[in-house]
Every structure is written in C-alpha cells, then in structure tokens.
Write a protein that holds these residues in place. Structure first.
Motif, PDB file in Angstrom:
ATOM      1  N   GLN A 299       0.792  -1.242   0.000  1.00 43.58           N
ATOM      2  CA  GLN A 299       0.000   0.000   0.000  1.00 43.58           C
ATOM      3  C   GLN A 299       0.826   1.295   0.000  1.00 43.58           C
ATOM      4  O   GLN A 299       0.327   2.354   0.358  1.00 43.58           O
ATOM      5  CB  GLN A 299      -0.963  -0.034   1.194  1.00 43.58           C
ATOM      6  CG  GLN A 299      -2.010  -1.132   1.027  1.00 43.58           C
ATOM      7  CD  GLN A 299      -2.781  -1.424   2.291  1.00 43.58           C
ATOM      8  OE1 GLN A 299      -2.745  -0.670   3.256  1.00 43.58           O
ATOM      9  NE2 GLN A 299      -3.493  -2.543   2.290  1.00 43.58           N
ATOM     10  N   GLY A 300       2.086   1.188  -0.370  1.00 36.44           N
ATOM     11  CA  GLY A 300       2.930   2.389  -0.420  1.00 36.44           C
ATOM     12  C   GLY A 300       4.305   2.006  -0.931  1.00 36.44           C
ATOM     13  O   GLY A 300       4.515   0.878  -1.394  1.00 36.44           O
ATOM     14  N   LYS A 301       5.249   2.963  -0.824  1.00 36.37           N
ATOM     15  CA  LYS A 301       6.599   2.701  -1.334  1.00 36.37           C
ATOM     16  C   LYS A 301       7.496   2.220  -0.183  1.00 36.37           C
ATOM     17  O   LYS A 301       7.610   2.901   0.850  1.00 36.37           O
ATOM     18  CB  LYS A 301       7.147   4.003  -1.923  1.00 36.37           C
ATOM     19  CG  LYS A 301       8.485   3.838  -2.592  1.00 36.37           C
ATOM     20  CD  LYS A 301       8.881   5.145  -3.246  1.00 36.37           C
ATOM     21  CE  LYS A 301      10.345   5.105  -3.627  1.00 36.37           C
ATOM     22  NZ  LYS A 301      10.868   6.419  -3.932  1.00 36.37           N
ATOM     23  N   ILE A 302       8.130   1.061  -0.364  1.00 42.80           N
ATOM     24  CA  ILE A 302       9.026   0.538   0.673  1.00 42.80           C
ATOM     25  C   ILE A 302      10.388   1.207   0.501  1.00 42.80           C
ATOM     26  O   ILE A 302      10.996   1.126  -0.570  1.00 42.80           O
ATOM     27  CB  ILE A 302       9.154  -0.998   0.556  1.00 42.80           C
ATOM     28  CG1 ILE A 302       7.792  -1.639   0.853  1.00 42.80           C
ATOM     29  CG2 ILE A 302      10.240  -1.543   1.487  1.00 42.80           C
ATOM     30  CD1 ILE A 302       7.721  -3.130   0.597  1.00 42.80           C
ATOM     31  N   ILE A 303      10.863   1.886   1.546  1.00 40.47           N
ATOM     32  CA  ILE A 303      12.185   2.515   1.407  1.00 40.47           C
ATOM     33  C   ILE A 303      13.248   1.765   2.224  1.00 40.47           C
ATOM     34  O   ILE A 303      14.427   2.030   2.108  1.00 40.47           O
ATOM     35  CB  ILE A 303      12.168   4.008   1.783  1.00 40.47           C
ATOM     36  CG1 ILE A 303      11.584   4.237   3.176  1.00 40.47           C
ATOM     37  CG2 ILE A 303      11.424   4.819   0.743  1.00 40.47           C
ATOM     38  CD1 ILE A 303      11.731   5.670   3.642  1.00 40.47           C
ATOM     39  N   TYR A 304      12.820   0.844   3.046  1.00 41.21           N
ATOM     40  CA  TYR A 304      13.772  -0.067   3.712  1.00 41.21           C
ATOM     41  C   TYR A 304      13.034  -1.360   4.054  1.00 41.21           C
ATOM     42  O   TYR A 304      11.879  -1.331   4.463  1.00 41.21           O
ATOM     43  CB  TYR A 304      14.335   0.544   5.000  1.00 41.21           C
ATOM     44  CG  TYR A 304      15.330  -0.393   5.653  1.00 41.21           C
ATOM     45  CD1 TYR A 304      16.642  -0.495   5.181  1.00 41.21           C
ATOM     46  CD2 TYR A 304      14.935  -1.240   6.697  1.00 41.21           C
ATOM     47  CE1 TYR A 304      17.543  -1.403   5.739  1.00 41.21           C
ATOM     48  CE2 TYR A 304      15.822  -2.144   7.261  1.00 41.21           C
ATOM     49  CZ  TYR A 304      17.124  -2.222   6.773  1.00 41.21           C
ATOM     50  OH  TYR A 304      18.001  -3.121   7.318  1.00 41.21           O
ATOM     51  N   GLY A 305      13.714  -2.500   3.908  1.00 38.45           N
ATOM     52  CA  GLY A 305      13.135  -3.779   4.309  1.00 38.45           C
ATOM     53  C   GLY A 305      12.166  -4.321   3.275  1.00 38.45           C
ATOM     54  O   GLY A 305      12.392  -4.182   2.072  1.00 38.45           O
ATOM     55  N   GLY A 306      11.109  -4.945   3.755  1.00 35.75           N
ATOM     56  CA  GLY A 306      10.060  -5.455   2.860  1.00 35.75           C
ATOM     57  C   GLY A 306      10.157  -6.948   2.590  1.00 35.75           C
ATOM     58  O   GLY A 306       9.248  -7.533   2.007  1.00 35.75           O
ATOM     59  N   LYS A 307      11.262  -7.592   3.028  1.00 31.29           N
ATOM     60  CA  LYS A 307      11.364  -9.042   2.772  1.00 31.29           C
ATOM     61  C   LYS A 307      10.506  -9.801   3.803  1.00 31.29           C
ATOM     62  O   LYS A 307      10.309  -9.342   4.929  1.00 31.29           O
ATOM     63  CB  LYS A 307      12.813  -9.508   2.899  1.00 31.29           C
ATOM     64  CG  LYS A 307      13.729  -8.947   1.824  1.00 31.29           C
ATOM     65  CD  LYS A 307      15.043  -9.719   1.842  1.00 31.29           C
ATOM     66  CE  LYS A 307      16.163  -8.906   1.230  1.00 31.29           C
ATOM     67  NZ  LYS A 307      16.757  -7.924   2.155  1.00 31.29           N
ATOM     68  N   TYR A 308      10.050 -10.982   3.390  1.00 36.38           N
ATOM     69  CA  TYR A 308       9.274 -11.807   4.325  1.00 36.38           C
ATOM     70  C   TYR A 308       9.358 -13.274   3.965  1.00 36.38           C
ATOM     71  O   TYR A 308       9.787 -13.619   2.850  1.00 36.38           O
ATOM     72  CB  TYR A 308       7.806 -11.352   4.359  1.00 36.38           C
ATOM     73  CG  TYR A 308       7.124 -11.290   3.015  1.00 36.38           C
ATOM     74  CD1 TYR A 308       6.527 -12.407   2.451  1.00 36.38           C
ATOM     75  CD2 TYR A 308       7.079 -10.089   2.311  1.00 36.38           C
ATOM     76  CE1 TYR A 308       5.896 -12.340   1.215  1.00 36.38           C
ATOM     77  CE2 TYR A 308       6.459 -10.004   1.069  1.00 36.38           C
ATOM     78  CZ  TYR A 308       5.864 -11.138   0.526  1.00 36.38           C
ATOM     79  OH  TYR A 308       5.258 -11.066  -0.689  1.00 36.38           O
TER      80      TYR A 308
END
Ligand code: NAD
Length: 456
Positions: A299-308
C-alpha cells in the motif's frame, strides 16, 4: 461454568480473600512460581512469538515481579480505611472511605504479551482481594499452558480459575451467567466493543485496554541518534506486535533525510542487515496476522526492508512512505514491523494527519524544546505517552496505564490497579449527642438559618 462460578462466589463469600495476610501470601506465591518456572515461561514465549530471553524477561516477567514488589510494600497502606474531611452540614461526624474487593473479576488477555497482560492485572485483582477468572489468549498456546500449570499449582480453582479456549465462545457464557463483578479486557477495539455490550446487559463494569494507531513525532530539534534508537526498539520489539508501539512517524521536513539515514543504520546495528538471522528479532504470531501485514506492504513505497518468509512467519523491519490517504494501513492499527513515515513543516499539518485516527493509546514526541513538548501534549488527546522515548511509560507502575476514547476505558498498574479492582465504600458516622431540629420538619422559618449554617 455455572457451577465453577458458583464455587468462586462461595469462596469469595467466606471472606478469606479479603484478609491482608492472605493477599500478601498469594502475591508471594506468584513471585516464587515466576522464579521456579522462569525458564519454562521464557521457552513458551520463544515458541509463541520468537521472543529472545532478555526481551521476554524484561517485558513480561520483570513487569509482573515489579508489580508484586509494589503491592508487598504498599498494600497495607492502600487497604487502610481513609478518613476524609466532613462538611459543615454533617458535623459533628466523621467520614471514612473503606476499600472493598469487587468480588469476582474476569480477566481476558491477548496474545502479544500473553504472560504479562494476564498476570499483571491478576496481581492487581488479588491485591484488591478478589476471586478471579483468567481467560488467556488461545493464540499464544505455549504461554497459556504454562500459565495454566502455574495457576493450578499455586491456587485452588475456587479462588483463581483459569479457563482456556476460544474467547468468542467462552467469554459470552461467563458474562451472560451474570455473577461477574468486573470485566478487565485487553485486546482489539472491535472485540472490546462486543465485551462492553455483553457486560452492559448485566450492568457489569468494565476496564477496556484496547488498541489504536499511536503517532510518534520527530521535531527538527530532536536528538536524532537517541530518537532513532528509541523508535527502533519501541517499534520492532516483539516484531512490532506491541499495542503501544509507535504506529507511524511524523518527521519534520528539515531533518527527514538525515533522520532516515540514522534510523536505517540503527535497525541494522540492532538486528544486522538480515534480521531473519537475528536472535533478538521475533516472529509474527500466526498466518492470519502475517497475511494482513503482507497486504499492508503493497500500500505504499518501501524505502527499507520489505522481505518476508511465510514459513517462518518472518517480516523484515520495514519503512514505508508515499501511502495514499485512504489506504487501509493508514486507518488500521498496524501491529507489526512496518513503519510508515510522513513529513510535516508546521504542527497543525501534523495534527491534521493524527486527527484522522483520533484518541490514540499512546503518543510520542521527540524534541529538545519544553515549549514544543507542552504544545504537543496539549494538542493531542491520548491514553499515555513519552517525551523523548517510546513505550517506556508502560514500565513505570507509578503511572496509570490505559487508553482514551476508542483506545480504552479505565486504567491500571500500581495503585491504580488496586483502585480499579476495589470499591471505594464511603461511610458517614454521625454523632448522636447533637441533633439540631433545624434538619427536620416542620421547616417553616428554618430556611434562613439553614442558608446561614451552610454558608450559601
Ligand atoms: P483479540 O481481541 O482478538 O483477543 C483478545 C482476547 O479476547 C482473547 O483472549 C480472545 O480469546 C478474546 N476474544 C476474541 N474474540 C472474542 C469475542 N468475540 N468475544 C469475547 N472474547 C473474545 O485481541 P488480540 O488480537 O489478541 O490482541 C491484539 C489487540 O490488542 C491489538 O489491537 C492491540 O493494540 C491490543 N492490545 C492492547 C493492549 C493495551 O494494554 N491497551 C495491550 C495489548 C494488546
């Protein structure tokens, strides 16, 4: 259940739980059991939430032990009937407040700090002289089982009764039966509303410790290094599953770029650049919660992280920006390791963003200006909060803890817990040696004198 509740009532009616020494003895039993079962509790918390030992000890066991310590020191004073002033109308006479237990308290706990959020109110309810039904969360199963083991070992079921299972089935049965004197609920706002409704039908008073979106403001004059450390620990402890975690950041435009740089390097210094391997980083409680959190990532721009990783229920500490106003992540409590950021130039701009989700459970402001501090505290209604810190207000038992509006009703911790689980019973004792006629009919001609005596 009916029979069990009757047994609790019968036991309460014996008066045994009212005695000071009895209460102290029960508190000591808990303290002793927490030492005896410390290892098992820590293992259970690791199984349920991947909590490391230090984090689990500090945020679950130590908080309960401190609460017990407080009551062992203060209970006698708190229980003592207090003499208060008597007004002119009632002289000669004496006024006293007696502190009575409520009776049977139902404590309903959530899964995120499953031990502490069941045992901390339990300590308060015992200190106040009540019998208790404890309903732990069905989603932190390992912790619920060790709590059951402890409760069964140290208490009789007629005094403290721990009941396991699906809250949606068990809780209505307990409340509808009607013999509960107070419901103490910690959990989501949506379930909180159901509990309030059920309790209202029986006129049972409630304390509701609910959730919400807690904002955190970073002003341009904040100590950025300190702010970064305290935001990262408050947000990513327990993989973000903390009711008082900063839900999102409002960063002053002037320092945004610099602060983000420090924030990211702080995340890496705490959890390395692969948090999946960090022993200090937790996991998401279950697949349902995991899926909700993954949907927020879109729902937005990931600027750090984001892995799962679904199999291990891992979500990397993540920072997001450029989120459209109507996106669900902007309105639902995140309750996970995803940190949206917004920027602002003036306080009123930031207040407008906060007002979209009014009455947060917590509010945090980082600044070195006492004027800004005061302005912020006056501008936002919130349950409780910190200046230049996050979440730590919870750990000071001298501060009452609770929400406001949609984030809760009532509060507890320390002496506030005692009053939450106690009825303050006021009694006026009138002298018999003086009984002026002015108080009784016929009143003809007495009004003038009454006004004079009452100084009205
Ligand atoms: P939840 O509402 O799903 O469950 C909490 C408890 O309520 C559980 O014991 C559960 O069995 C019971 N329950 C669930 N549905 C029920 C129903 N229909 N009727 C009666 N009982 C029911 O909450 P959760 O997901 O376990 O916890 C997360 C929420 O709790 C978050 O919103 C978080 O902010 C909030 N929370 C608040 C605090 C606080 O101190 N204010 C602390 C921790 C968590």
């Amino acid at each position: 259940m009916k029979e069990q509740l009757q047994n609790l009532r019968n036991y309460f009616n014996t008066g045994a739980t009212k005695k000071y020494l009895f209460r102290i003895e029960q508190l000591k039993k808990i303290s002793f059991a927490l030492k005896k079962y410390e290892k098992e509790i820590l293992i259970a918390l690791h199984t349920d939430l991947g909590k490391c030992e230090a984090e689990a000890y500090a945020s679950e066991i130590a908080i309960v032990q401190n609460e017990i310590k407080f009551f062992i020191k203060q209970l006698k004073r708190l229980m003592q009937p207090k003499e208060v002033s008597t007004n002119l109308m009632n002289l000669p006479g004496k006024s006293k407040i007696y502190y009575e237990p409520l009776g049977i308290v139902l404590i309903i706990a959530p899964w995120n700090y499953p031990f502490q959020l069941a045992f901390n109110p339990l300590v308060g309810a015992i200190a106040a002289g009540n019998c208790v039904v404890v309903k732990p969360s069905e989603f932190a199963n390992a912790t619920s089982l060790i709590m059951e083991k402890i409760v069964k070992e140290i208490f009789s079921e007629d005094y403290i009764y721990l009941v396991q299972g699906d809250g949606a089935q068990i809780v209505p049965t307990i409340i509808e039966e009607g013999s509960i004197n107070h419901v103490f609920y910690t959990g989501s706002t949506s379930v909180g509303k159901l509990i309030y409704e059920m309790a209202a039908k029986k006129l049972i008073p409630v304390t509701l410790e609910l959730g919400g979106k807690s904002p955190c403001v970073i002003e341009d004059d904040a100590n950025l290094k300190i702010a970064a450390k305290r935001v990262v620990i408050g947000k990513f402890i327990n993989a973000g599953q903390t009711c008082i975690a900063p839900d999102y950041l409002l960063i002053h435009k002037k320092i945004k770029a610099k602060f983000l740089e420090i924030l990211i390097s702080t995340i890496q210094s705490f959890y390395t650049n692969n948090a999946a391997l960090s022993k200090d980083y937790g996991k998401i409680i279950n697949e349902k919660r995991f899926n909700t959190l993954i949907s927020f990532l879109q729902q937005g721009k990931i600027i750090y992280g984001g892995k799962y990783d679904k199999e291990s229920l891992y979500i990397e500490p993540t920072i997001m920006q450029e989120i459209p106003t109507n996106a669900p992540i902007n309105h639902e409590e995140i309750f996970g390791p995803i940190l949206p950021i917004f920027d602002f130039e003036t306080q009123s701009e930031a207040v407008e963003i906060i007002k979209q989700n009014a009455t947060p459970l917590a509010f945090y402001i980082f600044t070195s200006s006492t004027t800004k501090e005061e302005n912020w505290i006056n501008a936002i209604p919130f349950g409780g909060g910190c200046i230049n810190n996050t979440a730590y207000h919870f750990t000071n038992h001298h501060l009452p803890f609770g929400g406001i509006g949609l984030s809760g009703i009532g509060s507890y911790h320390g002496k506030k817990s005692f009053y939450t689980f106690t009825h303050a019973k006021p009694v006026l004792k009138s002298a018999t040696w003086f009984d002026p006629n002015i108080k009784y009919p016929p009143f003809k001609g007495k009004l003038r004198w009454l006004k004079m005596i009452l100084k009205l």
